[in-house]
Design an enzyme around this catalytic site. Structure first.
Site, PDB file in Angstrom:
ATOM      1  N   GLY A 241      20.612   4.069  62.151  1.00 43.11           N
ATOM      2  CA  GLY A 241      21.295   5.359  62.005  1.00 43.11           C
ATOM      3  C   GLY A 241      22.694   5.173  61.428  1.00 43.11           C
ATOM      4  CG  ASP A 242      25.524   3.008  63.580  1.00 40.36           C
ATOM      5  OD1 ASP A 242      25.734   4.187  63.919  1.00 40.36           O
ATOM      6  OD2 ASP A 242      25.422   2.074  64.397  1.00 40.36           O
ATOM      7  CG  ASN A 266      15.689   8.301  54.259  1.00 42.13           C
ATOM      8  OD1 ASN A 266      16.167   8.241  55.394  1.00 42.13           O
ATOM      9  ND2 ASN A 266      14.984   9.333  53.844  1.00 42.13           N
TER      10      ASN A 266
HETATM   11  P1  ATP Z   1      20.067   3.507  65.888  1.00 45.29           P
HETATM   12  O1  ATP Z   1      20.472   4.341  67.068  1.00 45.29           O
HETATM   13  O2  ATP Z   1      19.153   2.370  66.272  1.00 45.29           O
HETATM   14  O3  ATP Z   1      21.202   3.094  65.041  1.00 45.29           O
HETATM   15  P2  ATP Z   1      18.882   5.962  65.022  1.00 45.29           P
HETATM   16  O4  ATP Z   1      17.873   6.240  66.077  1.00 45.29           O
HETATM   17  O5  ATP Z   1      20.161   6.687  65.068  1.00 45.29           O
HETATM   18  O6  ATP Z   1      19.149   4.403  64.918  1.00 45.29           O
HETATM   19  P3  ATP Z   1      16.761   6.400  63.161  1.00 45.29           P
HETATM   20  O7  ATP Z   1      16.420   7.813  63.123  1.00 45.29           O
HETATM   21  O8  ATP Z   1      15.858   5.487  63.941  1.00 45.29           O
HETATM   22  O9  ATP Z   1      18.273   6.247  63.598  1.00 45.29           O
HETATM   23  O10 ATP Z   1      16.819   5.797  61.686  1.00 45.29           O
HETATM   24  C1  ATP Z   1      17.780   6.152  60.736  1.00 45.29           C
HETATM   25  C2  ATP Z   1      17.212   5.870  59.361  1.00 45.29           C
HETATM   26  O11 ATP Z   1      16.870   4.484  59.272  1.00 45.29           O
HETATM   27  C3  ATP Z   1      15.923   6.631  59.073  1.00 45.29           C
HETATM   28  O12 ATP Z   1      16.209   7.890  58.501  1.00 45.29           O
HETATM   29  C4  ATP Z   1      15.221   5.683  58.114  1.00 45.29           C
HETATM   30  O13 ATP Z   1      15.697   5.884  56.799  1.00 45.29           O
HETATM   31  C5  ATP Z   1      15.675   4.304  58.566  1.00 45.29           C
HETATM   32  N1  ATP Z   1      14.695   3.660  59.476  1.00 45.29           N
HETATM   33  C6  ATP Z   1      14.742   3.583  60.821  1.00 45.29           C
HETATM   34  N2  ATP Z   1      13.683   2.932  61.328  1.00 45.29           N
HETATM   35  C7  ATP Z   1      12.929   2.556  60.264  1.00 45.29           C
HETATM   36  C8  ATP Z   1      11.690   1.838  60.098  1.00 45.29           C
HETATM   37  N3  ATP Z   1      11.027   1.360  61.144  1.00 45.29           N
HETATM   38  N4  ATP Z   1      11.248   1.651  58.830  1.00 45.29           N
HETATM   39  C9  ATP Z   1      11.899   2.121  57.759  1.00 45.29           C
HETATM   40  N5  ATP Z   1      13.069   2.814  57.849  1.00 45.29           N
HETATM   41  C10 ATP Z   1      13.579   3.027  59.074  1.00 45.29           C
HETATM   42  O1  RIB Z   2      24.114   2.229  66.717  1.00 39.99           O
HETATM   43  C1  RIB Z   2      23.977   0.879  67.062  1.00 39.99           C
HETATM   44  C2  RIB Z   2      25.154   0.428  67.862  1.00 39.99           C
HETATM   45  O2  RIB Z   2      25.171   1.152  69.080  1.00 39.99           O
HETATM   46  C3  RIB Z   2      25.120  -1.025  68.238  1.00 39.99           C
HETATM   47  O3  RIB Z   2      25.714  -1.867  67.271  1.00 39.99           O
HETATM   48  C4  RIB Z   2      25.817  -1.061  69.584  1.00 39.99           C
HETATM   49  O4  RIB Z   2      27.125  -1.577  69.483  1.00 39.99           O
HETATM   50  C5  RIB Z   2      25.822   0.388  70.071  1.00 39.99           C
HETATM   51  O5  RIB Z   2      27.089   0.884  70.190  1.00 39.99           O
END
Ligand code: ATP
Ligand code: RIB
Length: 288
Positions: A241-242, A266
């Site tokens: 997500g970051d 993406n």
């Molecule tokens: P995190 O909290 O782990 O940083 P998040 O839950 O905020 O992540 P996600 O919605 O899981 O964010 O993912 C953000 C973006 O990353 C998605 O829009 C997609 O583009 C990419 N992504 C995440 N997981 C995958 C995957 N398994 N394969 C391909 N792309 C992915």
């Molecule tokens: O979004 C991922 C991050 O969430 C990790 O790097 C960890 O530091 C937590 O804050």
């Protein structure tokens, strides 16, 4: 080069790989331990810097070895840190991460990130006002995010709010933000009532819900749409997500439209999940 300012947290990620998550009261033998730079603010700053933006990080570290580790990582990634405050007698932020069965569970200890106060943000108003784009998350106090929202609104600087971890979203912050980018779990906690289609309809071209491997859901003003993620062999999705947010900021600051920016973000985020560690897989512009 577009100027992107990231206000938020920085931390050291203490990552344990384990065959499964232990139950309460249970001790199990894990597979490995690794230490990475992390924290949502730091991850977003590094993602944007690797894509060629001129990135300034606003935040705090402790006066400890972890603080030095965090600052060295910023320097290695060409993120500007002259405004980062070192807080005496406080430890730097850490995240304890367990990777198991294709998913992660995370406990964050704020440490110095708790010192990213409203007063600190107000002191940095000039830096914020001179930015092309600002990014902020929620591992810092709500009053600090609110102070940033006011500065951005008054100076006309667009900001992206990544409401992670989730908390109820104030009207003042949501109205001031250019984009709000929760994941599919966070979105349920930022609005007091309603459902996904209603929230998307209420925030057309503004609320972008990241749905991991599925991609990004939003409302284009006429209908709900999803822009798909790229298929990859995922190793560690921590920081996906970051990475998405950092890349989104770069594309929008470069003048790309929303759809092209989401697709770009993406692509960058999907590449980032192919390596272990929040930042390890984040691509550089040249390699894209
Ligand atoms: P995190 O909290 O782990 O940083 P998040 O839950 O905020 O992540 P996600 O919605 O899981 O964010 O993912 C953000 C973006 O990353 C998605 O829009 C997609 O583009 C990419 N992504 C995440 N997981 C995958 C995957 N398994 N394969 C391909 N792309 C992915
Ligand atoms: O979004 C991922 C991050 O969430 C990790 O790097 C960890 O530091 C937590 O804050």
């Amino acid at each position: 080069m577009k100027k992107i300012t990231v206000l938020g947290s920085c931390a050291v990620d203490l990552v344990v790989g384990s065959p499964r998550h232990p139950s309460v009261g249970e001790t199990i033998i894990g597979d490995y331990f690794k230490m990475f730079a992390g924290g949502k603010g730091s991850n977003q700053a590094v993602a944007a810097a690797r894509l060629g933006a001129d990135v300034t990080f606003l935040g705090c570290v402790g006066q400890d070895d972890f603080g030095d580790f965090i600052l060295d990582n910023f320097k290695a990634n060409k993120v500007k840190i002259s405004h980062v405050k070192k807080i005496k007698g406080v430890s730097s932020g850490i995240a304890q991460i367990v990777l198991s069965e294709g998913d992660n569970s995370i406990i964050v200890i704020k440490g110095a990130n708790a010192h990213v106060t409203r007063e600190y943000v107000l002191e940095k108003a000039e830096v914020i006002e001179k930015s092309d784009m600002v990014l902020v998350q929620q591992e810092i106090a709500e009053e600090s995010v609110l102070a940033l929202a006011k500065i951005c609104r008054e100076s006309g600087v667009p900001f992206i709010l990544n409401p992670a971890p989730a908390r109820l979203l104030s009207k003042e912050i949501s109205e001031a933000a250019m984009l709000i980018t929760p994941n599919e779990h966070e979105v349920k906690d930022i609005f007091p009532s309603g459902d996904t289609s209603e929230w998307l309809r209420n925030y057309p071209r503004k609320l972008l819900i990241t749905e991991g491997i599925k991609g990004v859901r939003y409302h284009d003003g006429i209908q709900e749409r999803i822009i798909p993620a790229y298929q990859v062999q995922a190793v560690d999705t921590t920081g996906a997500g970051d990475t998405f947010n950092g890349a989104l900021a770069v594309a929008l600051a470069d003048g790309k439209n929303l759809e092209t920016s989401i697709d770009f973000a993406n692509k960058v985020a999907s590449i980032s999940v192919t390596e272990l560690g929040a930042q390890a897989g984040m691509p550089y512009l040249e390699s894209l």
